[in-house]
Design an enzyme around this catalytic site. Sequence first.
Site, PDB file in Angstrom:
ATOM      1  N   LYS A 293      44.585 -77.260  44.545  1.00 17.12           N
ATOM      2  CA  LYS A 293      44.069 -76.502  43.402  1.00 17.12           C
ATOM      3  C   LYS A 293      44.335 -77.266  42.110  1.00 17.12           C
ATOM      4  O   LYS A 293      45.317 -77.994  42.024  1.00 17.12           O
ATOM      5  CB  LYS A 293      44.815 -75.161  43.294  1.00 17.12           C
ATOM      6  CG  LYS A 293      44.417 -74.120  44.318  1.00 17.12           C
ATOM      7  CD  LYS A 293      45.202 -72.840  44.084  1.00 17.12           C
ATOM      8  CE  LYS A 293      44.896 -71.785  45.131  1.00 17.12           C
ATOM      9  NZ  LYS A 293      43.548 -71.207  45.051  1.00 17.12           N
ATOM     10  N   ASP A 304      50.696 -65.142  45.704  1.00 19.49           N
ATOM     11  CA  ASP A 304      49.743 -65.058  46.821  1.00 19.49           C
ATOM     12  C   ASP A 304      50.337 -64.338  48.042  1.00 19.49           C
ATOM     13  O   ASP A 304      49.698 -64.239  49.088  1.00 19.49           O
ATOM     14  CB  ASP A 304      49.269 -66.470  47.189  1.00 19.49           C
ATOM     15  CG  ASP A 304      47.857 -66.495  47.743  1.00 19.49           C
ATOM     16  OD1 ASP A 304      47.113 -65.522  47.495  1.00 19.49           O
ATOM     17  OD2 ASP A 304      47.501 -67.475  48.432  1.00 19.49           O
ATOM     18  N   GLU A 365      43.056 -70.376  53.119  1.00 24.45           N
ATOM     19  CA  GLU A 365      44.112 -70.289  54.134  1.00 24.45           C
ATOM     20  C   GLU A 365      44.469 -68.849  54.508  1.00 24.45           C
ATOM     21  O   GLU A 365      44.912 -68.584  55.614  1.00 24.45           O
ATOM     22  CB  GLU A 365      45.366 -71.033  53.643  1.00 24.45           C
ATOM     23  CG  GLU A 365      46.294 -70.239  52.703  1.00 24.45           C
ATOM     24  CD  GLU A 365      45.656 -69.816  51.393  1.00 24.45           C
ATOM     25  OE1 GLU A 365      44.672 -70.442  50.994  1.00 24.45           O
ATOM     26  OE2 GLU A 365      46.129 -68.837  50.766  1.00 24.45           O
ATOM     27  N   ARG A 367      42.703 -66.198  55.139  1.00 23.56           N
ATOM     28  CA  ARG A 367      41.948 -65.615  56.259  1.00 23.56           C
ATOM     29  C   ARG A 367      42.424 -66.180  57.596  1.00 23.56           C
ATOM     30  O   ARG A 367      42.335 -65.519  58.627  1.00 23.56           O
ATOM     31  CB  ARG A 367      40.440 -65.829  56.037  1.00 23.56           C
ATOM     32  CG  ARG A 367      40.003 -67.252  56.012  1.00 23.56           C
ATOM     33  CD  ARG A 367      38.640 -67.452  55.364  1.00 23.56           C
ATOM     34  NE  ARG A 367      38.696 -67.352  53.899  1.00 23.56           N
ATOM     35  CZ  ARG A 367      37.632 -67.466  53.101  1.00 23.56           C
ATOM     36  NH1 ARG A 367      36.444 -67.675  53.629  1.00 23.56           N
ATOM     37  NH2 ARG A 367      37.769 -67.379  51.804  1.00 23.56           N
TER      38      ARG A 367
HETATM   39  N1  BES Z   1      44.876 -67.268  47.036  1.00 22.38           N
HETATM   40  C1  BES Z   1      43.540 -67.632  46.796  1.00 22.38           C
HETATM   41  C2  BES Z   1      42.714 -66.515  46.143  1.00 22.38           C
HETATM   42  C3  BES Z   1      43.096 -66.129  44.754  1.00 22.38           C
HETATM   43  C4  BES Z   1      42.539 -66.746  43.664  1.00 22.38           C
HETATM   44  C5  BES Z   1      43.988 -65.092  44.543  1.00 22.38           C
HETATM   45  C6  BES Z   1      42.892 -66.365  42.387  1.00 22.38           C
HETATM   46  C7  BES Z   1      44.342 -64.702  43.268  1.00 22.38           C
HETATM   47  C8  BES Z   1      43.789 -65.341  42.189  1.00 22.38           C
HETATM   48  C9  BES Z   1      42.861 -68.028  48.095  1.00 22.38           C
HETATM   49  O1  BES Z   1      43.671 -68.547  49.075  1.00 22.38           O
HETATM   50  C10 BES Z   1      41.867 -69.079  47.729  1.00 22.38           C
HETATM   51  O2  BES Z   1      42.281 -70.099  47.252  1.00 22.38           O
HETATM   52  N2  BES Z   1      40.598 -68.801  47.960  1.00 22.38           N
HETATM   53  C11 BES Z   1      39.558 -69.700  47.609  1.00 22.38           C
HETATM   54  C12 BES Z   1      38.556 -69.677  48.752  1.00 22.38           C
HETATM   55  C13 BES Z   1      37.539 -70.786  48.689  1.00 22.38           C
HETATM   56  C14 BES Z   1      38.199 -72.118  48.967  1.00 22.38           C
HETATM   57  C15 BES Z   1      36.484 -70.498  49.728  1.00 22.38           C
HETATM   58  C16 BES Z   1      38.902 -69.202  46.327  1.00 22.38           C
HETATM   59  O3  BES Z   1      38.837 -68.004  46.124  1.00 22.38           O
HETATM   60  O4  BES Z   1      38.531 -70.045  45.523  1.00 22.38           O
HETATM   61 ZN    ZN Z   2      45.693 -67.939  49.009  1.00 28.18          ZN
HETATM   62 ZN    ZN Z   3      43.982 -70.659  48.906  1.00 25.58          ZN
END
Ligand code: BES
Ligand code: ZN
Ligand code: ZN
Length: 514
Positions: A293, A304, A365, A367
């Site tokens: 990220k 998270d 991750e 899911r």
């Molecule tokens: N933990 C994140 C989702 C998240 C984002 C929670 C912002 C709280 C605030 C999750 O694991 C994630 O990174 N999801 C990605 C999925 C994508 C790679 C398909 C996302 O939402 O960008």
């Molecule tokens: Zn996450």
């Molecule tokens: Zn993630």
Amino acid sequence: MKFTLSSMITSDAENDLLAFGLFKSKAEKKKSNAKEKATCQFESSDSVNELDKQLNNHLIKSATDEGFCAEENQTFVTSSLGISKPKIIALMGLGDHHLQSVDLFRRFGGETFKIAQKKRAKKISLCIPPKTTIPLFDVVQAITEGFILASYSFDRYHTKSVKENHVKEVVIHLLEKPTPDQKLALKRAENIASSVCYARDLINEGPMELNPQAFAKHAIEVAQSCDLDVSVLDEKKLKKEKMHLMLAVGSAAEPASPPRLIRLHYKPKKNSKRVIVLVGKGVTFDSGGLDIKPADGMLDMKTDMSGAAAVFGTMRAIAKLQPDVEVVGYMGCVENGVGPHAYHPGDIIKSRNGITIEIGNTDAEGRLVLADCLDYAQERDKPDTIIDVATLTGACMIALGPYTAGLFSNNDALGDALRQSGKTVGESFWRLPLLPELKDMLKSPLADMKNVGERWGGSITAALFLEEFIKPGTDWAHLDIAGPASTKKAQSYIPVGGAGFAVRTLVDYIMGQN
Ligand code: BES
Ligand code: ZN
Ligand code: ZN
């Protein structure tokens, strides 16, 4: 803080702060529209009038002069300058009495705490308004919850300016003699609110301190003190259980922070007709993995594990409230790190239930962790209803904003019940569809499925991915709490940081299944 109940307040009661909840007055509003000078633009009460008399009619007049008309969230705070026994008097607007809700009283409790804290009040009395039509049990529970939730602060790392909570005693004045049943509402509120605060502590703790092993220690402690059964699957047991998706996510953080699947089990004394299973995403830190990220996206990723914290808080509260329904809570705890053992985009991994997954993005991750946990939980506990809670997708926040969680379900009655519970406790959920036509996005040329779809409908494809792991005949709901799990802007009884979101909704839902 000690909470008690009493009947009508008398103006000679000693109080550092006396807070009146008041509804606005419709008739007077009309008068003021007609530019007539209104004397009182809210529904006063005998106690307010009595105090007003003691203060030579200055209380109502100065409040009205300042424009106080009991609009929702409007407050008027004044010192009695030693003329009356209560030192500070607060008039708290509750809006139109036709629109009263339980959450309004929770906010009344929360706002009163904030004034008490500002004024360093030790003894506080709150009085409910005469036109209260909500059942008093719910009013008492809500005011107490709001007060405790607003008093939360995460200050264990402050060494210099420690914020002290001055409040020692809180009396809630009803307009009638309190019943023993209403006293139970105080206890219920304390059990629920302290469990939400425990969940907040876990969320606010740093990821170095709260890794999966530390999370398990908290669960073991709570199980011992609350009479819950606890078991923890460590990395060896997870391997034996073939939970390869969960292990892949956690592989980079080993051996410092190996994954843990935590199970808390509440068994009621009476035989339960149903088993409800809760599964929480407990990613103690989400770096994104090799699909790392950007810095600003990673900053809050210690939160998270808020889904697992919600399950933890719910199980603690349920153990104290003792409903007649069996509940099992799972917390899938794992750190999504980077390092030589990290899983890769392009890896193909076999899930516990045999479905093969092509990794399209290591940042999707949650899911993967949930898929294995959902499968294990269904096989072990054979639930009638399974509910997962997760900070799953940024897309859900894009869709619904920061205060509302996405709610998916394969069963309308379950979806409706959860949304109704959310409404009752003041947590906002919005139902999103499990659109079958989006399933194609998860097709992989190399494996049974990919872990990511396309950009559009990201929270829906994540939910569709999870649905693949739900056994036929099982009622399932998925709560995507990415938005409201933590907050950057303090709300009435939710301070900045971990919110403990979904604990109160899940407790309300479970208590309704008695
Ligand atoms: N933990 C994140 C989702 C998240 C984002 C929670 C912002 C709280 C605030 C999750 O694991 C994630 O990174 N999801 C990605 C999925 C994508 C790679 C398909 C996302 O939402 O960008
Ligand atoms: Zn996450
Ligand atoms: Zn993630």
